[in-house]
Design an enzyme around this catalytic site. Structure first.
Site, PDB file in Angstrom:
ATOM      1  N   HIS A 113      28.960  26.122  -0.310  1.00 55.88           N
ATOM      2  CA  HIS A 113      28.242  27.098  -1.086  1.00 55.88           C
ATOM      3  C   HIS A 113      28.614  28.199  -1.231  1.00 55.88           C
ATOM      4  CE1 HIS A 113      23.960  28.299  -2.357  1.00 55.88           C
ATOM      5  NE2 HIS A 113      24.762  29.551  -2.333  1.00 55.88           N
ATOM      6  N   HIS A 148      29.952  31.363  -4.604  1.00 55.25           N
ATOM      7  CA  HIS A 148      29.749  31.779  -6.294  1.00 55.25           C
ATOM      8  C   HIS A 148      30.865  32.214  -6.703  1.00 55.25           C
ATOM      9  CE1 HIS A 148      25.219  31.584  -5.903  1.00 55.25           C
ATOM     10  NE2 HIS A 148      25.471  31.726  -4.823  1.00 55.25           N
ATOM     11  N   GLN A 184      20.109  31.256 -11.876  1.00 58.51           N
ATOM     12  CA  GLN A 184      19.807  32.555 -11.084  1.00 58.51           C
ATOM     13  C   GLN A 184      18.174  33.298 -11.702  1.00 58.51           C
ATOM     14  OE1 GLN A 184      22.290  34.875  -9.046  1.00 58.51           O
ATOM     15  NE2 GLN A 184      20.458  35.271  -8.605  1.00 58.51           N
ATOM     16  N   HIS A 237      19.022  26.551  -4.369  1.00 59.52           N
ATOM     17  CA  HIS A 237      18.924  27.744  -3.500  1.00 59.52           C
ATOM     18  C   HIS A 237      17.297  27.754  -3.215  1.00 59.52           C
ATOM     19  CE1 HIS A 237      22.473  29.374  -5.227  1.00 59.52           C
ATOM     20  NE2 HIS A 237      22.606  30.231  -4.448  1.00 59.52           N
ATOM     21  N   GLU A 276      14.728  30.752   0.045  1.00 55.56           N
ATOM     22  CA  GLU A 276      15.900  32.066   0.761  1.00 55.56           C
ATOM     23  C   GLU A 276      14.832  33.171   0.731  1.00 55.56           C
ATOM     24  OE1 GLU A 276      18.969  33.119  -1.938  1.00 55.56           O
ATOM     25  OE2 GLU A 276      19.940  34.147  -0.211  1.00 55.56           O
ATOM     26  N   ASP A 298      29.160  31.555   0.938  1.00 52.35           N
ATOM     27  CA  ASP A 298      28.420  32.282  -0.290  1.00 52.35           C
ATOM     28  C   ASP A 298      28.931  33.162  -1.130  1.00 52.35           C
ATOM     29  OD1 ASP A 298      26.023  32.522  -1.624  1.00 52.35           O
ATOM     30  OD2 ASP A 298      24.857  33.293  -0.148  1.00 52.35           O
ATOM     31  N   TRP A 344      26.493  41.289  -3.810  1.00 49.19           N
ATOM     32  CA  TRP A 344      25.366  40.882  -2.528  1.00 49.19           C
ATOM     33  C   TRP A 344      26.375  41.027  -1.301  1.00 49.19           C
ATOM     34  CZ3 TRP A 344      25.606  38.079  -7.253  1.00 49.19           C
ATOM     35  CH2 TRP A 344      24.395  38.162  -8.072  1.00 49.19           C
TER      36      TRP A 344
END
Ligand SMILES: [Zn+2]
Length: 412
Positions: free
Chosen positions: A64, A66, A159, A217, A220, A316, A322
């Site tokens: 996982h 990005h 997203q 996702h 979460e 992640d 983030w």
């Protein structure tokens, strides 16, 4: 950093293996790991690497990540509050003018960095909720560039929502048509719980029609009543996707009702779902509405694992809106999990190795990440002699092997 591979090796000798007594020889042929046998007194011939009693592990797998936002913090501006919502707002503003070459350059840098850390497989979500689909173009090129070096699998990630964004489904389908491997979703972010449930149904239907895997996702949130993972399990079974779906994060399980969780466990097993927690990010972004005591925000890892539900840990984010930190070293992720999930029992700590290697590979449908005979000879050699020492020191491997060849990492 750049990586170069040498000629084929005959094998590795004098190696320790995770949770096995003694020393071993691992023989290679045609890029495969052909046998694992106890170390013998005869000295090996040419083409063998001496592990010098160090631990041999499978390569690390990050299920996982990005890649489209990695290292973007210099361009997006910093997340001053450090919250999920400010991260989303910064990314949303930034991505409208994003060019593929910017993404490719940042993601390429990251892939070169993590090769030296022993990472050989990455499943990356790609934001497909903006018109240009710049991330799709860039990361398909990256996947091709790193073919044979890092297994990169891409997930079309809406997203801004599958239904919440009016273009959500159309853009996602376009990304899949362009060559993205896996379908994603974000049910807890849809406008209503019902829309979230319907998005899970539609996403699983699309996956079944196209014969692809699913990675959402999922839940979460700190809301213990967010149960989309249950819907995902039911839809997995309904659409014949058993063993091909994954639920990332599932942080809501930390606050879910115990009786409901007890019912969920066998359902997850029946559906063959992999749970993918991301402890670095979950610890920092969850529990933000709490005063004290504050929840840790991590899903129920030891309870899932001890029931036989596959758990694979992800990094992640690295240096994006983030999360301003992160290295891509999966040993950091495992180390944080020991603390955040109180997995300090010796057996529990050793269970973290499959969670950063073979379990993620299985979720991605990859072979060669579990030191099994007749699978690709991908492996790492460390100076340290046990996985517990790897957790303590989080070192780099001294030798990296991919399909029976040593990968040399050199600084540029
Ligand atoms: Zn994510």
């Amino acid at each position: 950093m750049a990586a170069e591979s040498n000629s084929s090796l005959a094998g590795v000798f004098n190696a320790r293996l995770p949770q096995r007594e003694g020393r071993f020889r691992l023989s290679f042929s045609d890029g495969l790991l052909t046998s694992i046998s106890p170390e013998s007194s005869s000295s090996p011939s040419e083409g063998w690497i001496d592990a010098k009693g160090g631990l041999v592990t499978p390569p690390f797998v990050d299920p996982h990540f990005h890649l489209d936002s990695v290292h973007s913090i210099d361009e997006t501006g910093e997340n001053v509050s450090g919250t999920l919502l400010e991260g989303i707002a910064l990314w949303k503003k930034y991505k409208t003018n994003l060019r593929p070459d910017q993404i490719l350059e940042r993601a390429r840098t990251y892939c070169q960095e993590v090769q030296a850390l022993g990472l050989q497989a990455i499943r990356s979500h790609v934001d497909v909720s903006y018109e240009s689909l710049a991330g799709v173009e860039a990361l398909i090129q990256l996947r091709d560039e790193f073919a044979g070096k890092i297994d990169i699998q891409l997930v079309a990630f809406p997203q801004d929502g599958f239904y919440r964004n009016p273009q959500g489904e159309a853009l996602l389908l376009k990304a899949l048509d362009t060559g993205i491997d896996v379908i994603g979703g974000i049910p807890h972010f849809e406008r209503t719980y019902d829309e979230g449930s319907r998005s899970v149904d539609r996403i699983c239907q699309i996956a079944a029609d196209r014969g692809i895997r699913v990675d959402l996702h999922c839940d979460e949130t700190d809301d213990g009543a967010s149960h989309h993972v249950e819907t995902l399990a039911a839809k997995t079974i309904q659409y014949g996707l058993t063993g091909r779906t994954a639920a990332s994060h599932t942080t809501s399980l930390h606050s879910a009702d115990d009786a409901w969780f007890a019912k969920l466990l066998p359902l997850l097993g029946e559906a063959g779902i992999t749970i993918i927690p991301n402890p670095l990010i979950n610890l920092t972004l969850q529990g933000r509405f709490d005063h004290y005591p504050k929840r840790r925000g991590i899903t129920r890892i030891p309870e899932l694992d001890s029931t036989g539900i596959p758990v694979a840990l992800g990094q992640d984010c690295v240096r994006d809106p983030w999360y301003p930190l992160g290295t891509g070293n999966l040993l950091d992720v495992a180390h944080m999990t020991v603390h955040g999930s109180q997995m300090t029992g010796i057996d529990q700590m050793n269970r973290l190795l499959p969670m950063i290697s073979s379990n993620g590979a299985t979720a991605m449908g990859l072979k060669g990440y579990s030191l099994k005979e007749n699978e690709p000879a991908h492996l790492l050699i460390f100076q340290e002699s046990s996985f517990i020492e790897l957790l303590r020191k989080r070192p780099r491997p001294t030798t990296i092997i991919r399909t029976g060849e040593e990968i040399e990492i050199r600084s540029q």
